[in-house]
Design a protein around this motif. Structure first.
Motif, PDB file in Angstrom:
ATOM      1  N   ILE A 109      -2.635  11.354  11.907  1.00 26.57           N
ATOM      2  CA  ILE A 109      -2.569  10.432  10.890  1.00 26.57           C
ATOM      3  C   ILE A 109      -4.089   9.951  10.501  1.00 26.57           C
ATOM      4  CG2 ILE A 109      -2.239   7.920  10.214  1.00 26.57           C
ATOM      5  CD1 ILE A 109       0.521   8.220  11.772  1.00 26.57           C
ATOM      6  N   LEU A 110      -4.401  10.176   9.296  1.00 28.81           N
ATOM      7  CA  LEU A 110      -5.842   9.981   8.823  1.00 28.81           C
ATOM      8  C   LEU A 110      -6.038   8.421   9.263  1.00 28.81           C
ATOM      9  CD1 LEU A 110      -5.978  12.171   5.832  1.00 28.81           C
ATOM     10  CD2 LEU A 110      -6.877  12.686   7.909  1.00 28.81           C
ATOM     11  N   LEU A 111      -7.332   7.928   9.473  1.00 28.07           N
ATOM     12  CA  LEU A 111      -7.590   6.572   9.733  1.00 28.07           C
ATOM     13  C   LEU A 111      -8.820   6.114   8.709  1.00 28.07           C
ATOM     14  CD1 LEU A 111      -7.245   6.424  13.456  1.00 28.07           C
ATOM     15  CD2 LEU A 111      -5.508   5.805  11.857  1.00 28.07           C
ATOM     16  N   GLY A 112      -8.893   5.068   8.362  1.00 27.61           N
ATOM     17  CA  GLY A 112      -9.818   4.402   7.660  1.00 27.61           C
ATOM     18  C   GLY A 112     -10.240   2.961   7.758  1.00 27.61           C
ATOM     19  N   ILE A 113     -11.293   2.552   7.315  1.00 25.27           N
ATOM     20  CA  ILE A 113     -11.663   1.152   7.437  1.00 25.27           C
ATOM     21  C   ILE A 113     -12.079   0.700   5.930  1.00 25.27           C
ATOM     22  CG2 ILE A 113     -13.301  -0.782   8.278  1.00 25.27           C
ATOM     23  CD1 ILE A 113     -13.246   0.500  10.904  1.00 25.27           C
ATOM     24  N   ILE A 114     -11.649  -0.374   5.398  1.00 26.19           N
ATOM     25  CA  ILE A 114     -12.205  -1.065   3.911  1.00 26.19           C
ATOM     26  C   ILE A 114     -12.478  -2.438   4.672  1.00 26.19           C
ATOM     27  CG2 ILE A 114     -11.911  -1.548   1.599  1.00 26.19           C
ATOM     28  CD1 ILE A 114      -9.384   0.869   1.531  1.00 26.19           C
ATOM     29  N   TYR A 134     -12.872   7.834  15.437  1.00 27.50           N
ATOM     30  CA  TYR A 134     -11.830   7.475  14.850  1.00 27.50           C
ATOM     31  C   TYR A 134     -11.478   7.429  13.255  1.00 27.50           C
ATOM     32  CZ  TYR A 134     -10.968   6.272  19.805  1.00 27.50           C
ATOM     33  OH  TYR A 134     -10.481   6.345  21.220  1.00 27.50           O
ATOM     34  N   PHE A 135     -12.457   7.126  12.643  1.00 23.24           N
ATOM     35  CA  PHE A 135     -12.049   7.108  11.181  1.00 23.24           C
ATOM     36  C   PHE A 135     -12.839   7.868  10.291  1.00 23.24           C
ATOM     37  CE2 PHE A 135     -12.016   3.007  13.375  1.00 23.24           C
ATOM     38  CZ  PHE A 135     -10.842   2.667  12.921  1.00 23.24           C
ATOM     39  N   GLU A 136     -12.146   8.577   9.340  1.00 25.28           N
ATOM     40  CA  GLU A 136     -12.378   9.699   8.362  1.00 25.28           C
ATOM     41  C   GLU A 136     -13.352   8.941   7.349  1.00 25.28           C
ATOM     42  OE1 GLU A 136      -9.824  11.899  10.977  1.00 25.28           O
ATOM     43  OE2 GLU A 136      -9.453   9.986   9.808  1.00 25.28           O
ATOM     44  N   THR A 137     -12.915   7.829   6.900  1.00 27.30           N
ATOM     45  CA  THR A 137     -13.739   7.031   5.978  1.00 27.30           C
ATOM     46  C   THR A 137     -13.747   5.427   6.675  1.00 27.30           C
ATOM     47  OG1 THR A 137     -13.775   6.617   3.686  1.00 27.30           O
ATOM     48  CG2 THR A 137     -11.710   6.234   4.791  1.00 27.30           C
ATOM     49  N   MET A 159      -8.833   8.286  -2.408  1.00 22.60           N
ATOM     50  CA  MET A 159      -9.375   9.688  -2.917  1.00 22.60           C
ATOM     51  C   MET A 159      -9.849  10.393  -1.658  1.00 22.60           C
ATOM     52  SD  MET A 159     -11.726   9.914  -5.978  1.00 22.60           S
ATOM     53  CE  MET A 159     -13.338   9.369  -5.461  1.00 22.60           C
ATOM     54  N   GLN A 160     -10.839   9.537  -0.942  1.00 24.15           N
ATOM     55  CA  GLN A 160     -11.706  10.228   0.199  1.00 24.15           C
ATOM     56  C   GLN A 160     -10.827  10.847   1.029  1.00 24.15           C
ATOM     57  OE1 GLN A 160     -14.364   7.501   1.600  1.00 24.15           O
ATOM     58  NE2 GLN A 160     -16.074   7.775  -0.125  1.00 24.15           N
ATOM     59  N   LEU A 161      -9.553  10.346   1.426  1.00 26.21           N
ATOM     60  CA  LEU A 161      -8.573  10.676   2.163  1.00 26.21           C
ATOM     61  C   LEU A 161      -7.661  11.968   1.931  1.00 26.21           C
ATOM     62  CD1 LEU A 161      -7.761   7.162   4.253  1.00 26.21           C
ATOM     63  CD2 LEU A 161      -9.353   9.377   4.955  1.00 26.21           C
ATOM     64  N   ASN A 162      -7.753  11.911   0.318  1.00 26.84           N
ATOM     65  CA  ASN A 162      -6.850  12.861  -0.199  1.00 26.84           C
ATOM     66  C   ASN A 162      -5.219  12.647   0.046  1.00 26.84           C
ATOM     67  OD1 ASN A 162      -6.321  14.935  -2.002  1.00 26.84           O
ATOM     68  ND2 ASN A 162      -6.141  16.395  -0.401  1.00 26.84           N
ATOM     69  N   VAL A 163      -5.136  11.241  -0.081  1.00 31.30           N
ATOM     70  CA  VAL A 163      -3.669  10.792   0.168  1.00 31.30           C
ATOM     71  C   VAL A 163      -3.216   9.965  -0.951  1.00 31.30           C
ATOM     72  CG1 VAL A 163      -3.562  11.330   2.514  1.00 31.30           C
ATOM     73  CG2 VAL A 163      -4.491   8.936   1.520  1.00 31.30           C
ATOM     74  N   LEU A 164      -2.031   9.763  -1.247  1.00 30.30           N
ATOM     75  CA  LEU A 164      -1.333   8.972  -2.218  1.00 30.30           C
ATOM     76  C   LEU A 164      -1.263   7.501  -1.794  1.00 30.30           C
ATOM     77  CD1 LEU A 164       1.440  11.255  -3.801  1.00 30.30           C
ATOM     78  CD2 LEU A 164      -1.158  11.000  -4.781  1.00 30.30           C
ATOM     79  N   ALA A 165      -1.017   6.566  -2.616  1.00 29.70           N
ATOM     80  CA  ALA A 165      -0.950   5.197  -2.143  1.00 29.70           C
ATOM     81  C   ALA A 165       0.366   4.981  -1.446  1.00 29.70           C
ATOM     82  CB  ALA A 165      -1.122   4.233  -3.366  1.00 29.70           C
ATOM     83  N   ASN A 166       1.387   5.742  -1.900  1.00 30.39           N
ATOM     84  CA  ASN A 166       2.717   5.393  -1.177  1.00 30.39           C
ATOM     85  C   ASN A 166       2.996   6.418   0.053  1.00 30.39           C
ATOM     86  OD1 ASN A 166       3.066   7.944  -2.111  1.00 30.39           O
ATOM     87  ND2 ASN A 166       4.777   7.835  -3.415  1.00 30.39           N
ATOM     88  N   GLU A 167       1.879   6.991   0.556  1.00 30.42           N
ATOM     89  CA  GLU A 167       1.730   7.818   1.776  1.00 30.42           C
ATOM     90  C   GLU A 167       0.604   6.992   2.705  1.00 30.42           C
ATOM     91  OE1 GLU A 167       1.897  12.319   0.213  1.00 30.42           O
ATOM     92  OE2 GLU A 167       0.057  11.257   0.189  1.00 30.42           O
ATOM     93  N   SER A 168       0.423   5.798   2.459  1.00 32.40           N
ATOM     94  CA  SER A 168      -0.812   5.080   3.104  1.00 32.40           C
ATOM     95  C   SER A 168       0.001   3.794   3.509  1.00 32.40           C
ATOM     96  CB  SER A 168      -1.907   4.968   2.312  1.00 32.40           C
ATOM     97  OG  SER A 168      -2.473   6.339   1.863  1.00 32.40           O
TER      98      SER A 168
END
Length: 223
Positions: A109-114, A134-137, A159-168
């Motif tokens: 699973i791709l991980l990010g912080i906002i 741990y974080f790709e973005t 967009m940076q993770l190249n995933v859709l909202a409903n996949e996140s």
């Protein structure tokens, strides 16, 4: 299928309340020659009150403290500079963060912080915690020129993770800036319970970060 999980920073993976108290206690002791006439408990409680959970920048906090407590021998600029340099050394993670991140990574699973906040300051805190790997973005509002709950900062991360909202999935503690904003974009939401709010409408509610991998697994099985 859930492909990405994104997190808020303060109050979600970083225990900001504990971190600030730890820092202030240390700062008071290091500058006791100038602050010693103020009871430590009073200095700490007033700082936390003025800080307003991080929504007031520390220049105003320290200026007010200098005035209220008749502090001599040290300037608010010096105290602020110390905060910028030293706060990262007192950051406290919430329990089970690392094991949770490892579990998600094991599932690819791709991980990010906002996070909202000042760019270098927030990034220094993340690095000091040793979790940036741990974080790709990692998106920080000052550096991005936009902040939560602006939908564009969520969309940029996706967009940076190249995933859709409903996949996140987005995990946060703030009802508006985190949960409501992420849901508006189309993401699933996990609210990390916070004593400052009640009755938050989220897809899932947790008390401990260790619950997240279980939620992701159950969500995938239900599809």
């Amino acid at each position: 299928m859930i492909k990405a999980v994104l997190f808020d920073l303060d109050g979600t993976i970083l225990n900001r309340d504990a971190s600030v108290e730890k820092f202030i206690d240390n700062q008071y002791e290091r500058f006791k020659n100038s602050l010693g006439h103020i009871p430590k408990e009073l200095y700490t409680s007033r700082f936390l009150e003025l800080d307003s959970r991080g929504y007031v920048w520390k220049d105003k906090v320290y200026q007010q403290l200098i005035t209220e407590f008749y502090i001599n021998g040290i300037t608010w600029e010096r105290l602020l500079h110390d905060y910028l340099l030293e706060y990262k050394n007192h950051c406290v993670l919430f329990p089970n963060l690392i094991s949770m991140l490892e579990a998600l990574k094991a599932k690819s699973i791709l991980l990010g912080i906002i996070t909202n906040g000042r760019g270098q300051f927030q990034f220094d805190n993340i690095v000091a915690l040793g979790i940036e790997k741990y974080f790709e973005t990692i998106l920080i509002s000052e550096w991005e020129g936009m902040k939560k709950p602006n939908h564009e900062i969520y969309e940029k991360a996706l967009m940076q993770l190249n995933v859709l909202a409903n996949e996140s999935v987005y995990v946060g503690d703030h009802p508006e800036n985190d949960i409501k904003a992420a849901r508006k974009v189309g993401m699933k939401s996990i609210w990390k319970k916070d004593i400052y709010w009640n009755d938050v409408e989220a897809d899932f509610i947790i008390e401990d970060l260790s619950e997240i991998p279980i939620i992701i697994q159950k969500t995938d099985m239900a599809r």
